[in-house]
Each structure stands twice: as structure tokens, then as C-alpha cells.
Design an enzyme around this catalytic site. Structure first.
Site, PDB file in Angstrom:
ATOM      1  N   VAL A 128       0.974  -1.167   0.204  1.00 10.21           N
ATOM      2  CA  VAL A 128       0.018  -0.052  -0.006  1.00 10.21           C
ATOM      3  C   VAL A 128       0.941   1.421   0.096  1.00 10.21           C
ATOM      4  O   VAL A 128       0.639   2.303  -0.580  1.00 10.21           O
ATOM      5  CB  VAL A 128      -1.146  -0.185   1.204  1.00 10.21           C
ATOM      6  CG1 VAL A 128      -1.799   1.371   1.406  1.00 10.21           C
ATOM      7  CG2 VAL A 128      -2.062  -1.019   1.039  1.00 10.21           C
ATOM      8  N   ALA A 131       2.740   1.594  -3.414  1.00 11.37           N
ATOM      9  CA  ALA A 131       1.596   2.236  -4.322  1.00 11.37           C
ATOM     10  C   ALA A 131       1.495   3.545  -4.216  1.00 11.37           C
ATOM     11  O   ALA A 131       1.367   4.452  -5.230  1.00 11.37           O
ATOM     12  CB  ALA A 131       0.300   1.575  -4.399  1.00 11.37           C
ATOM     13  N   TYR A 132       1.311   4.152  -2.821  1.00 13.63           N
ATOM     14  CA  TYR A 132       1.029   5.596  -2.615  1.00 13.63           C
ATOM     15  C   TYR A 132       2.287   6.435  -3.091  1.00 13.63           C
ATOM     16  O   TYR A 132       1.981   7.413  -3.823  1.00 13.63           O
ATOM     17  CB  TYR A 132       0.914   5.834  -1.202  1.00 13.63           C
ATOM     18  CG  TYR A 132       0.890   7.227  -0.804  1.00 13.63           C
ATOM     19  CD1 TYR A 132      -0.313   8.021  -1.080  1.00 13.63           C
ATOM     20  CD2 TYR A 132       1.837   7.735  -0.211  1.00 13.63           C
ATOM     21  CE1 TYR A 132      -0.380   9.153  -0.695  1.00 13.63           C
ATOM     22  CE2 TYR A 132       1.759   9.181   0.466  1.00 13.63           C
ATOM     23  CZ  TYR A 132       0.822   9.955   0.087  1.00 13.63           C
ATOM     24  OH  TYR A 132       0.897  11.301   0.418  1.00 13.63           O
ATOM     25  N   VAL A 133       3.451   6.010  -2.655  1.00 18.98           N
ATOM     26  CA  VAL A 133       4.743   6.818  -2.902  1.00 18.98           C
ATOM     27  C   VAL A 133       4.998   6.754  -4.509  1.00 18.98           C
ATOM     28  O   VAL A 133       5.172   7.907  -4.978  1.00 18.98           O
ATOM     29  CB  VAL A 133       6.070   6.295  -2.330  1.00 18.98           C
ATOM     30  CG1 VAL A 133       7.076   6.690  -2.666  1.00 18.98           C
ATOM     31  CG2 VAL A 133       5.870   6.149  -0.732  1.00 18.98           C
TER      32      VAL A 133
END
Length: 218
Positions: A128, A131-133
Site C-alpha cells: 500500500v 503504491a502511494y509513494v
């Protein structure tokens, strides 16, 4: 007085930003996906327009930006474990905002990103967080590569502490925390500062007033 479109207009930073824009004689236009947010945001002084970041395309973004002179991308997929929304909101929402601004003839674009997204990730990084970074990193790269008059603000760890009005702002700072209210104040300030065009700055709490930090950051 200018009209400023805020993508992700019901977010926590965005709600502070509405207040700051009103104080600086701008008209905030909050773009949100739910009609139920209208009363709250209108009571804060924002014009509300409906835009579903994930389901609508760049042409819809351009129509939502009609009459605005600048765009602030303040949207995020949230802290939950939904990896897909990191792509559809944090990355694709930014890409559609960039293209929508271009189609609408809007040059000024300010993006709220996150600290350290260009740094290599440890091997044990969760899926997660990775994916955000990666979404924030790629969105920033796309904005830098555009022909817009862009500014990218990369805050440290966001808190709900009251605004201090004191920050550190620069291209190469260490980590740290920063209240969401101070992030909003910086975003409102850079919109009116031509020297911030083409700048990507880290933002954390510090000892310099927001105005002075914007005027002197390098």
C-alpha cells in the site's frame, strides 16, 4: 479576485485552504464527488462543483475548471489499504487535472505531494505504501514535464495540530511534521508568488513565517 479550483475540495487540507483563500480575496471552487458535501463547503465560502475524480475524464475536469485562473490538486486516495485508489486518485486524478487545466487554458497549477517520494523504498515496504509513494512520485514527474506554471509542495507527516504560521520550506530538508493548516497557508501563499513557479519544495514545521519562507526558499 481570482477563482481557484481545488481538486479534492472536501479533503482536510482543502478545507483549511478554502478559509485561507477567502482571507486572501480569492474565490475557492471546491470540486467534490458527493453532493452531500455542498452545504458544509458553501458555509465555508466555497463554490461547489461536482466532479468524480475516478470516473470522469480530462474533458470533464476542464469543464469543472471553467472560469478559474488556477488549479490546486489536493486530492488523495486516503489512508486505507486500497492500492487501486492510490493509482486512480493520487496519480490518474493528477494527470487528468493537468490535462484538464491545459484544455481549459489555465496555466497556474499547485500540487500537494508528499515528502521523500523520490527516495528509494526499503525492500520491506508494504504494498500500500509503495503504491502511494509511486503514485505521488509519478504525478510530480508528470507535472514537472508539463508546460504549466507549476509549484509542487511536499509536506512532511501531516498533523491536525493548530496552525503555527512557522515553517521550513526548501528543496532539500530533513523529515518532520507539519500541521495541515500550515500546509494550506503555504499553498495559498505560493499561488500569488511568481517566484514559486517551477519550484518543488519540502515543507515541515520550522521557525520562519509562511510569508518569509515563500519569499526566501530556494
Amino acid at each position: 479576485m481570482t477563482r481557484i479550483a481545488i481538486v479534492g475540495g472536501h479533503g482536510q487540507v482543502a478545507r483549511h485552504l478554502i478559509h485561507d483563500l477567502r482571507r486572501s480575496d480569492h474565490d475557492p471552487v471546491a470540486l467534490v464527488r458527493k453532493e452531500e458535501y455542498r452545504d458544509e463547503l458553501e458555509s465555508k465560502g466555497a463554490e461547489v462543483r461536482i466532479l468524480d475524480i475516478e470516473q470522469q475524464g480530462a474533458e470533464d475536469f476542464a469543464r469543472a475548471f471553467e472560469g478559474c485562473e488556477a488549479v490546486v490538486f489536493a486530492a488523495g486516495g486516503g489512508p486505507d489499504g486500497n492500492i487501486e485508489r492510490k493509482r486512480t486518485v493520487d496519480l490518474e486524478g493528477s494527470l487528468k487535472s493537468i490535462e484538464g487545466a491545459r484544455q481549459a487554458g489555465i496555466r497556474r497549477f499547485v500540487q500537494i505531494s508528499a515528502i521523500g517520494v523520490d527516495d528509494p523504498l526499503p525492500e520491506d515496504t508494504s504494498d500500500v505504501w509503495r503504491a502511494y509513494v509511486e503514485a505521488k512520485r509519478d504525478a510530480d514527474a508528470a507535472l514537472r514535464a508539463s508546460d504549466l506554471d507549476w509549484t509542487i509542495i511536499r509536506p512532511g507527516r501531516l498533523t491536525d495540530d493548530p496552525a503555527t504560521g512557522l515553517v521550513s520550506l526548501g528543496a532539500d530538508l530533513g523529515g518532520g511534521d507539519v500541521p495541515r493548516a500550515d500546509v494550506a497557508a503555504v499553498v495559498a501563499g505560493v499561488l500569488d508568488a511568481p517566484r514559486t513557479i517551477g519550484k518543488q519544495w519540502v515543507l515541515v514545521s520550522g521557525t520562519t513565517s509562511v510569508g518569509e519562507a515563500i519569499a526566501t526558499a530556494s
